[in-house]
Design a protein around this motif. Sequence first.
Motif, PDB file in Angstrom:
ATOM      1  N   PRO A  70      -1.358  14.768 -19.241  1.00  0.00           N
ATOM      2  CA  PRO A  70      -1.874  13.442 -18.891  1.00  0.00           C
ATOM      3  C   PRO A  70      -0.972  12.882 -17.798  1.00  0.00           C
ATOM      4  CG  PRO A  70      -0.518  13.299 -20.849  1.00  0.00           C
ATOM      5  CD  PRO A  70      -0.392  14.708 -20.347  1.00  0.00           C
ATOM      6  N   ASP A  71      -1.419  11.860 -17.059  1.00  0.00           N
ATOM      7  CA  ASP A  71      -0.508  11.203 -16.127  1.00  0.00           C
ATOM      8  C   ASP A  71      -0.062   9.873 -16.725  1.00  0.00           C
ATOM      9  OD1 ASP A  71      -0.046  13.115 -14.099  1.00  0.00           O
ATOM     10  OD2 ASP A  71      -2.107  12.864 -13.450  1.00  0.00           O
ATOM     11  N   TYR A  72       0.920   9.263 -16.099  1.00  0.00           N
ATOM     12  CA  TYR A  72       1.781   8.346 -16.846  1.00  0.00           C
ATOM     13  C   TYR A  72       1.534   6.861 -16.672  1.00  0.00           C
ATOM     14  CZ  TYR A  72       3.485  10.339 -12.559  1.00  0.00           C
ATOM     15  OH  TYR A  72       3.529  10.879 -11.301  1.00  0.00           O
ATOM     16  N   GLY A  73       0.758   6.456 -15.635  1.00  0.00           N
ATOM     17  CA  GLY A  73       0.659   5.020 -15.367  1.00  0.00           C
ATOM     18  C   GLY A  73      -0.632   4.386 -15.824  1.00  0.00           C
ATOM     19  N   LEU A  74      -1.255   3.625 -14.906  1.00  0.00           N
ATOM     20  CA  LEU A  74      -2.478   2.899 -15.266  1.00  0.00           C
ATOM     21  C   LEU A  74      -3.733   3.682 -14.891  1.00  0.00           C
ATOM     22  CD1 LEU A  74      -1.409  -0.704 -14.219  1.00  0.00           C
ATOM     23  CD2 LEU A  74      -1.973   0.061 -16.532  1.00  0.00           C
ATOM     24  N   LEU A  75      -3.859   3.997 -13.581  1.00  0.00           N
ATOM     25  CA  LEU A  75      -5.073   4.691 -13.115  1.00  0.00           C
ATOM     26  C   LEU A  75      -4.708   5.843 -12.208  1.00  0.00           C
ATOM     27  CD1 LEU A  75      -7.461   1.824 -11.902  1.00  0.00           C
ATOM     28  CD2 LEU A  75      -7.694   3.178 -13.985  1.00  0.00           C
ATOM     29  N   ILE A  76      -5.469   6.914 -12.312  1.00  0.00           N
ATOM     30  CA  ILE A  76      -5.346   8.024 -11.367  1.00  0.00           C
ATOM     31  C   ILE A  76      -6.646   8.028 -10.558  1.00  0.00           C
ATOM     32  CG2 ILE A  76      -5.303  10.559 -11.139  1.00  0.00           C
ATOM     33  CD1 ILE A  76      -3.718   8.791 -14.070  1.00  0.00           C
ATOM     34  N   ILE A  77      -6.518   8.061  -9.250  1.00  0.00           N
ATOM     35  CA  ILE A  77      -7.701   8.127  -8.385  1.00  0.00           C
ATOM     36  C   ILE A  77      -7.532   9.400  -7.555  1.00  0.00           C
ATOM     37  CG2 ILE A  77      -9.057   6.921  -6.624  1.00  0.00           C
ATOM     38  CD1 ILE A  77      -7.770   4.296  -7.494  1.00  0.00           C
ATOM     39  N   ALA A  78      -8.324  10.409  -7.880  1.00  0.00           N
ATOM     40  CA  ALA A  78      -8.081  11.731  -7.291  1.00  0.00           C
ATOM     41  C   ALA A  78      -9.218  12.143  -6.355  1.00  0.00           C
ATOM     42  CB  ALA A  78      -7.911  12.758  -8.402  1.00  0.00           C
ATOM     43  N   ALA A  79      -8.828  12.700  -5.212  1.00  0.00           N
ATOM     44  CA  ALA A  79      -9.810  13.219  -4.260  1.00  0.00           C
ATOM     45  C   ALA A  79      -9.572  14.715  -4.108  1.00  0.00           C
ATOM     46  CB  ALA A  79      -9.637  12.530  -2.908  1.00  0.00           C
ATOM     47  N   GLN A  80     -10.640  15.478  -3.941  1.00  0.00           N
ATOM     48  CA  GLN A  80     -10.468  16.921  -3.759  1.00  0.00           C
ATOM     49  C   GLN A  80     -11.423  17.418  -2.678  1.00  0.00           C
ATOM     50  OE1 GLN A  80     -11.619  19.254  -7.223  1.00  0.00           O
ATOM     51  NE2 GLN A  80     -13.042  17.714  -7.955  1.00  0.00           N
ATOM     52  N   ASP A  81     -11.073  18.556  -2.110  1.00  0.00           N
ATOM     53  CA  ASP A  81     -11.983  19.141  -1.117  1.00  0.00           C
ATOM     54  C   ASP A  81     -13.117  19.871  -1.840  1.00  0.00           C
ATOM     55  OD1 ASP A  81     -10.905  21.519  -1.978  1.00  0.00           O
ATOM     56  OD2 ASP A  81      -9.690  21.874  -0.185  1.00  0.00           O
ATOM     57  N   ASP A  82     -13.824  20.748  -1.130  1.00  0.00           N
ATOM     58  CA  ASP A  82     -15.037  21.326  -1.727  1.00  0.00           C
ATOM     59  C   ASP A  82     -14.778  22.593  -2.551  1.00  0.00           C
ATOM     60  OD1 ASP A  82     -14.274  22.876   0.439  1.00  0.00           O
ATOM     61  OD2 ASP A  82     -16.337  23.402   0.986  1.00  0.00           O
ATOM     62  N   VAL A  83     -13.508  22.949  -2.768  1.00  0.00           N
ATOM     63  CA  VAL A  83     -13.201  24.233  -3.417  1.00  0.00           C
ATOM     64  C   VAL A  83     -13.371  24.177  -4.938  1.00  0.00           C
ATOM     65  CG1 VAL A  83     -11.381  25.938  -3.819  1.00  0.00           C
ATOM     66  CG2 VAL A  83     -11.698  24.960  -1.549  1.00  0.00           C
ATOM     67  N   GLY A  84     -12.833  23.157  -5.556  1.00  0.00           N
ATOM     68  CA  GLY A  84     -12.960  23.006  -7.016  1.00  0.00           C
ATOM     69  C   GLY A  84     -11.800  23.630  -7.766  1.00  0.00           C
ATOM     70  N   GLY A  85     -11.479  23.063  -8.903  1.00  0.00           N
ATOM     71  CA  GLY A  85     -10.374  23.571  -9.724  1.00  0.00           C
ATOM     72  C   GLY A  85      -9.920  22.572 -10.779  1.00  0.00           C
ATOM     73  N   LEU A  86     -10.384  21.301 -10.657  1.00  0.00           N
ATOM     74  CA  LEU A  86      -9.948  20.275 -11.611  1.00  0.00           C
ATOM     75  C   LEU A  86     -10.796  20.312 -12.883  1.00  0.00           C
ATOM     76  CD1 LEU A  86      -8.234  17.691 -12.234  1.00  0.00           C
ATOM     77  CD2 LEU A  86      -9.993  16.377 -11.031  1.00  0.00           C
ATOM     78  N   PHE A  87     -10.109  20.218 -14.005  1.00  0.00           N
ATOM     79  CA  PHE A  87     -10.770  20.150 -15.313  1.00  0.00           C
ATOM     80  C   PHE A  87     -10.222  18.940 -16.062  1.00  0.00           C
ATOM     81  CE2 PHE A  87     -10.987  24.501 -14.026  1.00  0.00           C
ATOM     82  CZ  PHE A  87     -12.138  25.041 -14.588  1.00  0.00           C
ATOM     83  N   VAL A  88     -11.078  18.237 -16.788  1.00  0.00           N
ATOM     84  CA  VAL A  88     -10.618  17.146 -17.654  1.00  0.00           C
ATOM     85  C   VAL A  88     -11.078  17.439 -19.083  1.00  0.00           C
ATOM     86  CG1 VAL A  88     -10.631  15.352 -15.864  1.00  0.00           C
ATOM     87  CG2 VAL A  88     -12.682  15.732 -17.230  1.00  0.00           C
TER      88      VAL A  88
END
Length: 253
Positions: A70-88
């Motif tokens: 998890p990350d530690y603060g209030l909000l995470i705002i994440a941008a990614q290119d077209d490759v993909g790899g993020l999982f929640v």
Amino acid sequence: MRNRMAEYMDHLGESGEKLLQLTEYGLGVPEGSLTRLTQDGWHHMRVLRFPQHNKTNGKGKDGRGIGSHPDYGLLIIAAQDDVGGLFVRPQYKDEKFANWKQSSAGLKEDDDEWVYVPPQPGVFTVFPGDMMQYMTNSYLPSTPHKVGLNRRERYAFAYFHEPSFQAVARPLPGYDAGQEPHDGIHYGTHFTNMFMRNYPTRITTQRMLAEDRQRKLAEPALRTMTSESVSEAINSQASLSGAARFWSEGQGQ
Ligand SMILES: O=C(O)CCC(=O)C(=O)O
Ligand SMILES: [Fe+2]
């Protein structure tokens, strides 16, 4: 380039503030309950490059870009290119990990519940961090996520919209169920703990250990934004109707 990055951070900062205002409204807490904490916020960005790998997966260590955390603060705002790899992964109902007490890194790395976040042009992925979980008594839980490598090199910008380093976060009105720690969480201490935990061998960590940084962080001079000063400020000028006003103004834009 430097200006571009500064401009981008400014835009993300504005979006972060708007999202916090909307979150206050959605939670039904007084206007300013969250945004007071982000005055002089410890906002920062990670600019990430993930190398290409011979196979892609969201599980196990092979092809792992960043392990589950998890990350530690209030909000995470994440941008990614077209490759993909993020999982929640949504936290389970009965799962109440407290990353400020004990590290949740690597938790349920191989679980079946991971959800792939498909890249979409112009779309940011936003999720709450540890401070939001604590302040809302897990109503908005800190979201575990991880990154798998892909067959192409991947770039991502992870922006962290944070409280001031000096802020002591407290449970929000209506979300105070006696959650621990009872005397609040000093954001600067939590951030420092996370850094030292994640990068134990870095020279910065060695320096912080040598100078007993933890003890320094306990000094009152580094805890100027206490819950009292936050709630006093809220009482003096903000109200729920203010939050509603913000919302209706936002609709007209
Ligand atoms: O690569 C991403 O999309 C997210 C990166 C991340 O989770 C992090 O830097 O903490
Ligand atoms: Fe992260």
